[in-house]
Write an enzyme that holds these catalytic residues in place. Structure first.
Site, PDB file in Angstrom:
ATOM      1  N   SER A 143       0.881  -1.176   0.000  1.00  0.00           N
ATOM      2  CA  SER A 143       0.000   0.000   0.000  1.00  0.00           C
ATOM      3  C   SER A 143       0.916   1.223   0.000  1.00  0.00           C
ATOM      4  CB  SER A 143      -0.835   0.001   1.283  1.00  0.00           C
ATOM      5  OG  SER A 143      -1.430   1.266   1.506  1.00  0.00           O
ATOM      6  N   TYR A 156      -1.434  -0.970  10.393  1.00  0.00           N
ATOM      7  CA  TYR A 156      -1.455  -1.103   8.928  1.00  0.00           C
ATOM      8  C   TYR A 156      -0.164  -0.552   8.325  1.00  0.00           C
ATOM      9  CZ  TYR A 156      -3.673  -1.087   4.260  1.00  0.00           C
ATOM     10  OH  TYR A 156      -3.987  -1.320   2.938  1.00  0.00           O
TER      11      TYR A 156
HETATM   12  N1  LIG Z   1      -8.757  -0.591  -1.052  1.00  0.00           N
HETATM   13  C1  LIG Z   1      -7.747   0.216  -0.772  1.00  0.00           C
HETATM   14  O1  LIG Z   1      -7.911   1.444  -0.675  1.00  0.00           O
HETATM   15  C2  LIG Z   1      -6.359  -0.359  -0.600  1.00  0.00           C
HETATM   16  C3  LIG Z   1      -5.274   0.533  -0.599  1.00  0.00           C
HETATM   17  C4  LIG Z   1      -3.989   0.043  -0.440  1.00  0.00           C
HETATM   18  C5  LIG Z   1      -3.790  -1.315  -0.300  1.00  0.00           C
HETATM   19  N2  LIG Z   1      -4.845  -2.172  -0.296  1.00  0.00           N
HETATM   20  C6  LIG Z   1      -4.574  -3.593  -0.099  1.00  0.00           C
HETATM   21  O2  LIG Z   1      -5.200  -4.344  -1.118  1.00  0.00           O
HETATM   22  C7  LIG Z   1      -5.399  -5.676  -0.634  1.00  0.00           C
HETATM   23  C8  LIG Z   1      -6.798  -6.125  -0.977  1.00  0.00           C
HETATM   24  O3  LIG Z   1      -7.723  -5.347  -0.221  1.00  0.00           O
HETATM   25  P1  LIG Z   1      -9.084  -4.795  -0.855  1.00  0.00           P
HETATM   26  O4  LIG Z   1      -8.995  -3.325  -0.872  1.00  0.00           O
HETATM   27  O5  LIG Z   1      -9.402  -5.513  -2.098  1.00  0.00           O
HETATM   28  O6  LIG Z   1     -10.117  -5.148   0.334  1.00  0.00           O
HETATM   29  P2  LIG Z   1     -11.370  -6.160   0.382  1.00  0.00           P
HETATM   30  O7  LIG Z   1     -11.812  -6.149   1.805  1.00  0.00           O
HETATM   31  O8  LIG Z   1     -12.357  -5.822  -0.661  1.00  0.00           O
HETATM   32  O9  LIG Z   1     -10.708  -7.567   0.031  1.00  0.00           O
HETATM   33  C9  LIG Z   1      -9.819  -8.205   0.942  1.00  0.00           C
HETATM   34  C10 LIG Z   1     -10.054  -9.708   0.932  1.00  0.00           C
HETATM   35  O10 LIG Z   1      -9.166 -10.305   1.886  1.00  0.00           O
HETATM   36  C11 LIG Z   1      -9.899 -11.298   2.584  1.00  0.00           C
HETATM   37  N3  LIG Z   1      -9.304 -11.580   3.902  1.00  0.00           N
HETATM   38  C12 LIG Z   1      -9.401 -10.839   5.043  1.00  0.00           C
HETATM   39  N4  LIG Z   1      -8.798 -11.479   6.054  1.00  0.00           N
HETATM   40  C13 LIG Z   1      -8.285 -12.635   5.537  1.00  0.00           C
HETATM   41  C14 LIG Z   1      -7.551 -13.709   6.089  1.00  0.00           C
HETATM   42  N5  LIG Z   1      -7.220 -13.745   7.392  1.00  0.00           N
HETATM   43  N6  LIG Z   1      -7.198 -14.743   5.292  1.00  0.00           N
HETATM   44  C15 LIG Z   1      -7.559 -14.736   3.978  1.00  0.00           C
HETATM   45  N7  LIG Z   1      -8.276 -13.751   3.399  1.00  0.00           N
HETATM   46  C16 LIG Z   1      -8.621 -12.715   4.184  1.00  0.00           C
HETATM   47  C17 LIG Z   1     -11.302 -10.725   2.715  1.00  0.00           C
HETATM   48  O11 LIG Z   1     -12.267 -11.722   2.999  1.00  0.00           O
HETATM   49  C18 LIG Z   1     -11.490 -10.066   1.355  1.00  0.00           C
HETATM   50  O12 LIG Z   1     -12.088 -10.949   0.429  1.00  0.00           O
HETATM   51  C19 LIG Z   1      -5.075  -5.646   0.854  1.00  0.00           C
HETATM   52  O13 LIG Z   1      -3.772  -6.154   1.083  1.00  0.00           O
HETATM   53  C20 LIG Z   1      -5.123  -4.171   1.178  1.00  0.00           C
HETATM   54  O14 LIG Z   1      -4.335  -3.841   2.311  1.00  0.00           O
HETATM   55  C21 LIG Z   1      -6.126  -1.719  -0.444  1.00  0.00           C
END
Ligand SMILES: NC(=O)c1ccc[n+]([C@@H]2O[C@H](COP(=O)([O-])OP(=O)(O)OC[C@H]3O[C@@H](n4cnc5c(N)ncnc54)[C@H](O)[C@@H]3O)[C@@H](O)[C@H]2O)c1
Length: 279
Positions: A143, A156
């Protein structure tokens, strides 16, 4: 890696958001898919939307914060498809609180899902990927929180800084080893997904976080709003990742406007200036 057809991708956190879009793009490339998530019901629904035949798809409920479950995922993937070529360590959760209001369980949950999962992925997939005759690639989702220190997101930030330096270290090691496995690091800013509702998938063993109040509540509301109003989509993230895999490019930072904040932080460090606070 340019040619992905009939190769195998493993994607964690594939039931939602960026993981689901990585899966969609991998399916469009003609890859076989191993999709993992802690939320098996949502994973089933997500996988159905990909319309893949059963012989090209493996779904495995996995809590990536547990080492034996990541090991089981690797065993299942190699047993089913005979190899893994693209590993996306993508699952992640967020928790917005001021540092001093976070419990040890809060820290363990966020560090477990966001950092230890990537460590386990490298431990249990990479040795086998390195032994394959084919090329491979690892994509770690960090991120911009791994490049900045935004208040209210301590666990985080710590986890994602860990993923950044782990990935940079791995890059150098793979180069030194003349490995046929590459690595890319995805650092998104705000993307409209369900990340602001991460508590929905918090395993019972961590208990529940105390409700946010005061400054924590203000940070929580602000970050949820920022997620919801993110301009680039999860599909944009997936496309940027696959471009980087094709070009063997390490840094994937699709939100280019964040560069100013990264530059400011670096300048603060180099000039021994106190951390500049934005917005
Ligand atoms: N959305 C944003 O703004 C953003 C920004 C920077 C980084 N990210 C990163 O992107 C990645 C994906 O996140 P997203 O935004 O798609 O969120 P999201 O919540 O839509 O998807 C995350 C997925 O991870 C799964 N998950 C949660 N805990 C888990 C566990 N213990 N074991 C296995 N799966 C698990 C959830 O069930 C979900 O399906 C993450 O690493 C997040 O930190 C997201």
């Amino acid at each position: 890696m340019k040619q992905l057809r009939d190769l195998t991708a493993v994607i964690t956190g594939a039931a939602s958001g960026i993981g689901l879009e990585l899966a969609r793009r991998a399916a469009a490339e003609g890859m076989r898919l191993v999709l993992a998530d802690i939320d098996s019901a949502r994973l089933e629904t997500a996988a159905a939307s990909l319309e893949l035949s059963g012989d090209r798809l493996l779904l495995q409920r996995t809590d990536v914060s547990r080492e034996h479950e990541v090991l089981a995922l690797a065993d299942a993937a190699f047993a089913r498809f005979g190899g893994v070529h693209l590993l996306c360590n993508n699952a992640g959760v967020g928790l917005t609180r001021v540092s001093w209001e976070m419990s040890t369980a809060d820290w363990n949950w966020v560090l477990g899902v966001d950092l230890w999962s990537v460590i386990y992925g490298i431990q249990h997939f990479l040795p086998r990927m390195l032994q394959q005759p084919d090329a491979g690639h690892v994509v770690n989702t960090a991120s911009v929180a791994g490049l900045l220190s935004t208040p209210g997101m301590a666990a985080y930030n710590v986890a994602k800084h860990g993923v950044v330096t782990l990935s940079e270290t791995l890059y150098g090691e793979l180069l030194a080893a003349k490995a046929r496995v590459g690595v890319s690091l995805l650092c998104p800013a705000w993307v409209p997904t369900l990340i602001h509702e991460s508590a929905r998938n918090r395993p019972q063993r961590f208990g529940a976080a105390r409700p946010a109040a005061g400054l924590s509540a203000a940070y929580e509301a602000k970050s949820a709003q920022a997620v919801k109003s993110g301009r680039l989509t999860a599909a944009d993230m997936a496309n940027a990742v696959f471009d980087a895999v094709a070009e063997d490019r390490f840094y994937v930072i699709p939100h280019r406007r964040i560069n100013n904040a990264i530059q400011l932080r670096m300048d603060d460090i180099l000039n021994l200036r106190n951390p500049t606070q934005l917005g």
